[in-house]
Design a protein around this motif. Sequence first.
Motif, PDB file in Angstrom:
ATOM      1  N   LEU A  81       0.953  -1.100   0.104  1.00 30.87           N
ATOM      2  CA  LEU A  81       0.062   0.119   0.111  1.00 30.87           C
ATOM      3  C   LEU A  81       1.072   1.523  -0.134  1.00 30.87           C
ATOM      4  CD1 LEU A  81      -2.958  -0.952   2.163  1.00 30.87           C
ATOM      5  CD2 LEU A  81      -2.872  -0.927   0.032  1.00 30.87           C
ATOM      6  N   GLY A  82       2.165   1.101   1.066  1.00 32.92           N
ATOM      7  CA  GLY A  82       2.719   2.564   0.822  1.00 32.92           C
ATOM      8  C   GLY A  82       2.665   3.366   1.613  1.00 32.92           C
ATOM      9  N   GLU A  83       3.617   4.200   1.654  1.00 33.24           N
ATOM     10  CA  GLU A  83       3.790   5.065   3.338  1.00 33.24           C
ATOM     11  C   GLU A  83       2.616   6.175   3.468  1.00 33.24           C
ATOM     12  OE1 GLU A  83       7.814   7.788   2.016  1.00 33.24           O
ATOM     13  OE2 GLU A  83       7.032   6.224   3.790  1.00 33.24           O
ATOM     14  N   ASP A  84       1.877   6.743   1.533  1.00 33.22           N
ATOM     15  CA  ASP A  84       1.015   7.821   1.148  1.00 33.22           C
ATOM     16  C   ASP A  84       0.016   7.061   1.108  1.00 33.22           C
ATOM     17  OD1 ASP A  84       2.980   9.277   0.586  1.00 33.22           O
ATOM     18  OD2 ASP A  84       3.900   8.939  -1.584  1.00 33.22           O
ATOM     19  N   HIS A  85      -0.252   5.780   1.329  1.00 29.09           N
ATOM     20  CA  HIS A  85      -2.070   5.148   1.462  1.00 29.09           C
ATOM     21  C   HIS A  85      -2.263   6.153   2.884  1.00 29.09           C
ATOM     22  CE1 HIS A  85      -5.273   2.935   1.350  1.00 29.09           C
ATOM     23  NE2 HIS A  85      -5.297   2.434   2.507  1.00 29.09           N
ATOM     24  N   PHE A  86      -1.016   5.661   4.198  1.00 24.95           N
ATOM     25  CA  PHE A  86      -1.422   6.090   5.397  1.00 24.95           C
ATOM     26  C   PHE A  86      -1.346   7.412   5.346  1.00 24.95           C
ATOM     27  CE2 PHE A  86      -0.322   1.535   4.965  1.00 24.95           C
ATOM     28  CZ  PHE A  86      -1.508   0.759   5.530  1.00 24.95           C
ATOM     29  N   HIS A  87      -0.812   8.161   4.771  1.00 26.30           N
ATOM     30  CA  HIS A  87      -0.564   9.507   5.348  1.00 26.30           C
ATOM     31  C   HIS A  87      -2.062  10.325   6.059  1.00 26.30           C
ATOM     32  CE1 HIS A  87       1.263  13.151   6.349  1.00 26.30           C
ATOM     33  NE2 HIS A  87       1.108  13.955   5.146  1.00 26.30           N
ATOM     34  N   ASN A  88      -2.221  10.848   6.806  1.00 28.08           N
ATOM     35  CA  ASN A  88      -3.760  11.438   7.067  1.00 28.08           C
ATOM     36  C   ASN A  88      -4.308  10.475   7.549  1.00 28.08           C
ATOM     37  OD1 ASN A  88      -2.317  14.581   7.546  1.00 28.08           O
ATOM     38  ND2 ASN A  88      -2.181  14.618   5.289  1.00 28.08           N
ATOM     39  N   GLU A 123      -7.086   8.185   9.004  1.00 22.44           N
ATOM     40  CA  GLU A 123      -7.679   8.726  10.255  1.00 22.44           C
ATOM     41  C   GLU A 123      -7.229   7.321  11.313  1.00 22.44           C
ATOM     42  OE1 GLU A 123     -11.322  10.548  12.973  1.00 22.44           O
ATOM     43  OE2 GLU A 123     -11.420  10.778  10.726  1.00 22.44           O
ATOM     44  N   SER A 124      -6.991   7.587  12.843  1.00 25.90           N
ATOM     45  CA  SER A 124      -7.355   6.516  13.623  1.00 25.90           C
ATOM     46  C   SER A 124      -8.075   6.236  13.972  1.00 25.90           C
ATOM     47  CB  SER A 124      -5.956   6.205  14.170  1.00 25.90           C
ATOM     48  OG  SER A 124      -5.687   5.362  15.069  1.00 25.90           O
ATOM     49  N   HIS A 125      -8.376   5.387  14.419  1.00 22.33           N
ATOM     50  CA  HIS A 125      -9.980   5.588  14.864  1.00 22.33           C
ATOM     51  C   HIS A 125      -9.777   5.499  16.668  1.00 22.33           C
ATOM     52  CE1 HIS A 125     -12.153   2.971  12.349  1.00 22.33           C
ATOM     53  NE2 HIS A 125     -11.593   2.204  11.916  1.00 22.33           N
ATOM     54  N   SER A 126      -8.541   4.890  17.209  1.00 22.04           N
ATOM     55  CA  SER A 126      -8.363   6.456  18.793  1.00 22.04           C
ATOM     56  C   SER A 126      -7.814   7.236  18.634  1.00 22.04           C
ATOM     57  CB  SER A 126      -7.147   4.711  19.284  1.00 22.04           C
ATOM     58  OG  SER A 126      -7.844   3.715  19.351  1.00 22.04           O
ATOM     59  N   PHE A 127      -7.034   7.569  17.423  1.00 16.39           N
ATOM     60  CA  PHE A 127      -5.723   8.903  17.785  1.00 16.39           C
ATOM     61  C   PHE A 127      -6.241  10.333  16.257  1.00 16.39           C
ATOM     62  CE2 PHE A 127      -3.005   5.170  19.087  1.00 16.39           C
ATOM     63  CZ  PHE A 127      -3.447   5.518  20.364  1.00 16.39           C
ATOM     64  N   GLY A 128      -7.719   9.639  15.624  1.00 15.99           N
ATOM     65  CA  GLY A 128      -7.605  10.376  14.810  1.00 15.99           C
ATOM     66  C   GLY A 128      -5.914  10.814  13.644  1.00 15.99           C
ATOM     67  N   PRO A 129      -6.950  11.297  12.474  1.00 18.91           N
ATOM     68  CA  PRO A 129      -5.945  11.328  11.212  1.00 18.91           C
ATOM     69  C   PRO A 129      -4.439  11.313  12.074  1.00 18.91           C
ATOM     70  CG  PRO A 129      -7.377  13.657  11.339  1.00 18.91           C
ATOM     71  CD  PRO A 129      -7.461  12.985  12.623  1.00 18.91           C
ATOM     72  N   TRP A 161       2.117   6.794  11.693  1.00 13.64           N
ATOM     73  CA  TRP A 161       1.698   5.435  11.565  1.00 13.64           C
ATOM     74  C   TRP A 161       2.630   4.724  11.941  1.00 13.64           C
ATOM     75  CZ3 TRP A 161      -3.087   3.610  12.253  1.00 13.64           C
ATOM     76  CH2 TRP A 161      -4.550   4.676  11.853  1.00 13.64           C
ATOM     77  N   ASN A 162       3.823   4.832  10.691  1.00 12.26           N
ATOM     78  CA  ASN A 162       4.779   3.916  11.337  1.00 12.26           C
ATOM     79  C   ASN A 162       5.248   3.688  12.278  1.00 12.26           C
ATOM     80  OD1 ASN A 162       7.724   2.565   9.387  1.00 12.26           O
ATOM     81  ND2 ASN A 162       8.288   4.535  10.677  1.00 12.26           N
ATOM     82  N   ASN A 163       5.612   4.614  13.154  1.00 14.03           N
ATOM     83  CA  ASN A 163       5.371   4.568  14.508  1.00 14.03           C
ATOM     84  C   ASN A 163       4.673   3.619  15.610  1.00 14.03           C
ATOM     85  OD1 ASN A 163       8.606   6.419  14.380  1.00 14.03           O
ATOM     86  ND2 ASN A 163       7.279   7.942  15.865  1.00 14.03           N
ATOM     87  N   LEU A 164       3.649   4.343  15.151  1.00 10.83           N
ATOM     88  CA  LEU A 164       2.445   3.164  15.635  1.00 10.83           C
ATOM     89  C   LEU A 164       2.600   1.560  15.372  1.00 10.83           C
ATOM     90  CD1 LEU A 164      -0.276   3.207  17.057  1.00 10.83           C
ATOM     91  CD2 LEU A 164      -1.931   3.485  15.176  1.00 10.83           C
ATOM     92  N   PHE A 165       2.478   1.353  14.362  1.00 12.73           N
ATOM     93  CA  PHE A 165       2.968  -0.289  13.869  1.00 12.73           C
ATOM     94  C   PHE A 165       3.398  -0.770  14.765  1.00 12.73           C
ATOM     95  CE2 PHE A 165       0.775   1.162   9.279  1.00 12.73           C
ATOM     96  CZ  PHE A 165      -0.606   0.467   9.639  1.00 12.73           C
ATOM     97  N   TYR A 166       4.841   0.204  14.643  1.00 14.87           N
ATOM     98  CA  TYR A 166       6.104  -0.397  15.114  1.00 14.87           C
ATOM     99  C   TYR A 166       5.781  -1.026  16.322  1.00 14.87           C
ATOM    100  CZ  TYR A 166      10.726  -0.984  17.432  1.00 14.87           C
ATOM    101  OH  TYR A 166      11.790  -2.100  18.014  1.00 14.87           O
TER     102      TYR A 166
END
Length: 61
Positions: A23-30, A32-38, A44-49
């Motif tokens: 999907l690539g990093e651009d897919h995740f940029h901005n 929305e997370s259910h817990s933290f918002g956009p 996202w990278n830090n959260l996944f890790y």
Amino acid sequence: MDERDFDKEKKRLIEHLTKTQELGEDHFHNKESHSFGPLTKTEWNNLFYKHLNHHLEQFGV
């Protein structure tokens, strides 16, 4: 007790990681997370890790 098949779960995890990579990093940029918002792609990278690392340590993998 919940018994899991290690090889099956390992394969499933690798499939999820591969899909995320495809999907690539651009897919995740901005996105929305259910817990933290956009979140930015870096957030996202830090959260996944941190989430993955937490569970790998939790199960001694």
